[in-house]
Design a protein around this motif. Structure first.
Motif, PDB file in Angstrom:
ATOM      1  N   GLY A   1      -1.198   7.746   7.325  1.00 21.25           N
ATOM      2  CA  GLY A   1      -0.745   6.416   6.941  1.00 21.25           C
ATOM      3  C   GLY A   1      -1.698   5.764   5.962  1.00 21.25           C
ATOM      4  O   GLY A   1      -1.289   5.171   4.973  1.00 21.25           O
ATOM      5  N   ARG A   2      -2.998   5.896   6.222  1.00 19.67           N
ATOM      6  CA  ARG A   2      -4.007   5.317   5.332  1.00 19.67           C
ATOM      7  C   ARG A   2      -3.903   5.910   3.935  1.00 19.67           C
ATOM      8  O   ARG A   2      -3.901   5.183   2.942  1.00 19.67           O
ATOM      9  CB  ARG A   2      -5.408   5.569   5.892  1.00 19.67           C
ATOM     10  CG  ARG A   2      -6.519   5.054   4.995  1.00 19.67           C
ATOM     11  CD  ARG A   2      -7.905   5.433   5.505  1.00 19.67           C
ATOM     12  NE  ARG A   2      -8.091   6.853   5.749  1.00 19.67           N
ATOM     13  CZ  ARG A   2      -8.348   7.771   4.810  1.00 19.67           C
ATOM     14  NH1 ARG A   2      -8.427   7.413   3.548  1.00 19.67           N
ATOM     15  NH2 ARG A   2      -8.518   9.030   5.130  1.00 19.67           N
ATOM     16  N   VAL A   3      -3.762   7.234   3.850  1.00 19.03           N
ATOM     17  CA  VAL A   3      -3.691   7.896   2.548  1.00 19.03           C
ATOM     18  C   VAL A   3      -2.388   7.535   1.829  1.00 19.03           C
ATOM     19  O   VAL A   3      -2.391   7.136   0.668  1.00 19.03           O
ATOM     20  CB  VAL A   3      -3.828   9.432   2.704  1.00 19.03           C
ATOM     21  CG1 VAL A   3      -3.538  10.147   1.394  1.00 19.03           C
ATOM     22  CG2 VAL A   3      -5.217   9.782   3.212  1.00 19.03           C
ATOM     23  N   ALA A   4      -1.260   7.657   2.527  1.00 23.50           N
ATOM     24  CA  ALA A   4       0.042   7.417   1.892  1.00 23.50           C
ATOM     25  C   ALA A   4       0.236   5.960   1.479  1.00 23.50           C
ATOM     26  O   ALA A   4       0.902   5.682   0.486  1.00 23.50           O
ATOM     27  CB  ALA A   4       1.165   7.843   2.834  1.00 23.50           C
TER      28      ALA A   4
ATOM     29  N   TRP B   1       0.247   4.723  -3.242  1.00 26.35           N
ATOM     30  CA  TRP B   1       1.596   4.203  -3.047  1.00 26.35           C
ATOM     31  C   TRP B   1       2.497   4.324  -4.281  1.00 26.35           C
ATOM     32  O   TRP B   1       3.662   4.714  -4.153  1.00 26.35           O
ATOM     33  CB  TRP B   1       1.563   2.755  -2.544  1.00 26.35           C
ATOM     34  CG  TRP B   1       2.933   2.215  -2.312  1.00 26.35           C
ATOM     35  CD1 TRP B   1       3.554   1.231  -3.013  1.00 26.35           C
ATOM     36  CD2 TRP B   1       3.876   2.663  -1.332  1.00 26.35           C
ATOM     37  NE1 TRP B   1       4.819   1.016  -2.533  1.00 26.35           N
ATOM     38  CE2 TRP B   1       5.045   1.891  -1.501  1.00 26.35           C
ATOM     39  CE3 TRP B   1       3.860   3.630  -0.348  1.00 26.35           C
ATOM     40  CZ2 TRP B   1       6.172   2.056  -0.707  1.00 26.35           C
ATOM     41  CZ3 TRP B   1       4.981   3.799   0.442  1.00 26.35           C
ATOM     42  CH2 TRP B   1       6.122   3.018   0.261  1.00 26.35           C
ATOM     43  N   PRO B   2       2.023   4.032  -5.498  1.00 23.67           N
ATOM     44  CA  PRO B   2       2.909   4.143  -6.667  1.00 23.67           C
ATOM     45  C   PRO B   2       3.479   5.551  -6.875  1.00 23.67           C
ATOM     46  O   PRO B   2       4.532   5.709  -7.486  1.00 23.67           O
ATOM     47  CB  PRO B   2       2.008   3.740  -7.842  1.00 23.67           C
ATOM     48  CG  PRO B   2       0.964   2.871  -7.228  1.00 23.67           C
ATOM     49  CD  PRO B   2       0.719   3.452  -5.868  1.00 23.67           C
TER      50      PRO B   2
END
Length: 91
Positions: A65-68, A74-75
């Protein structure tokens, strides 16, 4: 952990929460687009929006979750809200 699945019609009482401590009401905001997409996912899974969020959140490890969700990553993520619906037979 054993997965618990159930169907509940409007006339039946909600089953007891399978989660330790049960569920509590929380408040957060979503865009109309994200809410519509959440509704589609819940309808396809034949579960409530609340249970859909619960399962989506529980299925993602914190590191992923932190990475994505980082502002740098995110872009590059695919926004499935704006993608055509994929028709995948469930039954």
């Amino acid at each position: 952990m054993q997965a618990l699945l159930w169907a509940c019609s409007a006339s039946e009482a909600m089953p007891k929460s399978p989660y330790e401590g049960g569920k509590q009401r929380k408040h957060f905001t979503l865009s109309e687009t994200a809410f519509a997409h959440l509704s589609k996912i819940a309808t396809a899974a034949k579960i409530s929006r609340s249970e859909t969020l619960e399962r989506l959140i529980r299925s993602v490890p914190v590191w992923e979750g932190r990475v994505a969700l980082s502002n740098d990553t995110w872009p590059a993520c695919i926004d499935f809200c704006s993608s055509p619906d994929e028709t995948v037979p469930i039954d």
